[in-house]
Enzyme design. Structure first.
Site, PDB file in Angstrom:
ATOM      1  N   GLU A 110      -4.636   7.050  -5.233  1.00  0.00           N
ATOM      2  CA  GLU A 110      -4.824   6.251  -6.447  1.00  0.00           C
ATOM      3  C   GLU A 110      -6.135   6.643  -7.122  1.00  0.00           C
ATOM      4  O   GLU A 110      -7.154   6.710  -6.449  1.00  0.00           O
ATOM      5  CB  GLU A 110      -4.804   4.754  -6.118  1.00  0.00           C
ATOM      6  CG  GLU A 110      -3.477   4.272  -5.586  1.00  0.00           C
ATOM      7  CD  GLU A 110      -3.419   2.761  -5.356  1.00  0.00           C
ATOM      8  OE1 GLU A 110      -4.411   2.056  -5.618  1.00  0.00           O
ATOM      9  OE2 GLU A 110      -2.357   2.291  -4.906  1.00  0.00           O
TER      10      GLU A 110
ATOM     11  N   HIS B  78      -1.357  -0.284  -9.796  1.00  0.00           N
ATOM     12  CA  HIS B  78      -1.953  -1.168  -8.800  1.00  0.00           C
ATOM     13  C   HIS B  78      -2.621  -2.378  -9.459  1.00  0.00           C
ATOM     14  O   HIS B  78      -3.811  -2.634  -9.306  1.00  0.00           O
ATOM     15  CB  HIS B  78      -2.956  -0.419  -7.927  1.00  0.00           C
ATOM     16  CG  HIS B  78      -3.231  -1.134  -6.637  1.00  0.00           C
ATOM     17  ND1 HIS B  78      -3.828  -0.543  -5.544  1.00  0.00           N
ATOM     18  CD2 HIS B  78      -3.007  -2.411  -6.272  1.00  0.00           C
ATOM     19  CE1 HIS B  78      -3.951  -1.424  -4.568  1.00  0.00           C
ATOM     20  NE2 HIS B  78      -3.468  -2.574  -4.977  1.00  0.00           N
TER      21      HIS B  78
ATOM     22  N   ARG C  85       0.843  -1.183   0.000  1.00  0.00           N
ATOM     23  CA  ARG C  85       0.000   0.000   0.000  1.00  0.00           C
ATOM     24  C   ARG C  85       0.885   1.241   0.000  1.00  0.00           C
ATOM     25  O   ARG C  85       1.893   1.295   0.723  1.00  0.00           O
ATOM     26  CB  ARG C  85      -0.910   0.021   1.240  1.00  0.00           C
ATOM     27  CG  ARG C  85      -2.031  -1.032   1.222  1.00  0.00           C
ATOM     28  CD  ARG C  85      -3.115  -0.696   0.198  1.00  0.00           C
ATOM     29  NE  ARG C  85      -4.211  -1.664   0.223  1.00  0.00           N
ATOM     30  CZ  ARG C  85      -4.265  -2.754  -0.529  1.00  0.00           C
ATOM     31  NH1 ARG C  85      -3.249  -3.055  -1.324  1.00  0.00           N
ATOM     32  NH2 ARG C  85      -5.312  -3.558  -0.481  1.00  0.00           N
TER      33      ARG C  85
HETATM   34  C1  8YV Z   1      -5.488  -5.140  -5.895  1.00  0.00           C
HETATM   35  C2  8YV Z   1      -4.620  -5.730  -3.740  1.00  0.00           C
HETATM   36  O1  8YV Z   1      -6.771  -5.078  -5.320  1.00  0.00           O
HETATM   37  O2  8YV Z   1      -5.445  -7.778  -2.976  1.00  0.00           O
HETATM   38  C3  8YV Z   1      -5.055  -6.630  -2.663  1.00  0.00           C
HETATM   39  O3  8YV Z   1      -4.988  -6.193  -1.497  1.00  0.00           O
HETATM   40  O4  8YV Z   1      -4.176  -4.648  -3.489  1.00  0.00           O
HETATM   41  C4  8YV Z   1      -4.730  -6.182  -5.145  1.00  0.00           C
HETATM   42  O5  8YV Z   1      -5.381  -7.391  -5.313  1.00  0.00           O
HETATM   43  C5  8YV Z   1      -5.572  -5.489  -7.343  1.00  0.00           C
HETATM   44  O6  8YV Z   1      -4.322  -5.827  -7.826  1.00  0.00           O
HETATM   45  C6  8YV Z   1      -6.150  -4.271  -8.061  1.00  0.00           C
HETATM   46  O7  8YV Z   1      -6.152  -4.510  -9.413  1.00  0.00           O
END
Ligand code: 8YV
Length: 327
Positions: A266, A285, A237
């Site tokens: 984001e 992301h 993050r």
């Molecule tokens: C993103 C993520 O949601 O699972 C998570 O915590 O951050 C990732 O899976 C995903 O890559 C967004 O496209």
């Protein structure tokens, strides 16, 4: 009358079909200013939410009078106010495990791209700048046989360690809240304090989940401990990192390069100075975002939602305590 379920982000037909067999599904590919009123209209009597990233806090939950399950299509759940959900006897679930290898692949992609200046050199060729003898004799650094420091040795961190050990013969250091004996046994991973890891690593990979304890975990002081030849990768993050400190460190060449998949804001503002640096490789992301894995994540999240609405304990329940209070 079928229970109402809101899906608030784009997902796959297989996932929607699975839910439509049992529930009235209200589907939003995304919730925005144009459809927010419609979302809150349905939230009043929805029994479950499925999606990723929406901030599920007290204000939203005060509008959700019949909610029983909030199911994240993500392994991270910093968008969920877990104490508030538990107090209201609402189950919270996520999607651990199924995305480990896919995210680990993406992390290695960022490590290699940053180390070998792929983004910069790709543009060099595409812009027609390759006109003869290359001006430099070398472009970047090796990844193999180097030292990789992993901050946060969870499922994804372990998958990264597997690749580093088996594929790149790297020395692996890790920093984690608790020891990870399996990674130590399988990949010769060695525990270090955060300071030690930052000083010793050639590649530092942040996979720490975002919590109140890890916000801005890596800032000016931490970057100052890293080698000038080090490369930093962030795959968890953005808010775990002080982005101003990262920019200053890169701009002043106090580390070599960075690979980023996540950002404090984001989508990242296109005017963010981080995006102007040639030694920063960026992704939007998409760590887990391969077709195969996003379908698996969607189906796992839907299955947990169904288990919760059926009154049983979802396999991926985050707030175990809620089971002590659910009738
Ligand atoms: C993103 C993520 O949601 O699972 C998570 O915590 O951050 C990732 O899976 C995903 O890559 C967004 O496209």
């Amino acid at each position: 009358m079928k229970p109402k379920v809101i899906v608030y982000q784009n997902t796959y037909e297989q996932v929607l079909e699975m839910l439509r067999e049992k529930y009235e599904v209200i589907y939003f590919e995304s919730v925005n200013s144009a459809n927010q009123a419609e979302f809150y209209f349905h939230l009043k009597d929805a029994q479950a939410l499925l999606g990723a990233g929406m901030k599920i806090d007290k204000e939203l939950l005060d509008q959700a009078h019949h909610l029983k399950v909030v199911s994240n299509i993500s392994v991270g759940y910093d968008n969920l106010n877990i104490p508030e959900l538990t107090k209201r006897k609402i189950m919270a679930t996520n999607t651990p495990g199924v995305l480990n290898d896919t995210v680990a692949d993406a992390i290695f992609g960022l490590m290699l791209a940053a180390a070998r200046r792929v983004s910069e050199l790709d543009q060099f060729v595409k812009n027609g700048e390759w006109k003869g003898q290359l001006k430099e004799d070398s472009f970047g650094v090796d990844v193999h046989h180097k030292t990789l420091g992993i901050i946060g040795m969870g499922g994804i961190g372990s998958a990264i360690a597997k690749r580093a050990h088996n594929g790149f013969e790297m020395k692996i250091l890790y920093h984690n809240r608790s020891p990870k004996r399996e990674a130590e046994d399988l990949y010769n991973a060695e525990y270090r304090t955060l300071e030690e890891l930052l000083k010793e690593s050639d590649f530092v990979c942040n996979m720490a989940p975002l919590t109140s304890q890890t916000e801005k975990l890596i800032g000016e002081r931490e970057f100052g401990l890293m080698k000038k030849s080090a490369i930093f990768v962030n795959g968890s993050r953005g808010a775990v990192v002080d982005e101003h400190a990262l920019y200053n460190t890169l701009q002043e060449q106090r580390i070599l390069a960075a690979g980023l998949d996540v950002y404090k804001q984001e989508p990242i503002n296109p005017d963010n100075p981080l995006l102007k640096l040639p030694n920063v490789v960026t992704l939007p992301h998409i760590g887990s975002a391969t077709l195969e894995t996003r379908i698996k994540m969607g189906l796992l999240a839907a299955n947990s939602l169904i288990e919760g609405l059926n009154g049983s304990r979802p396999a991926t329940l985050i707030n175990d305590k809620v089971m002590e209070t659910v009738e």
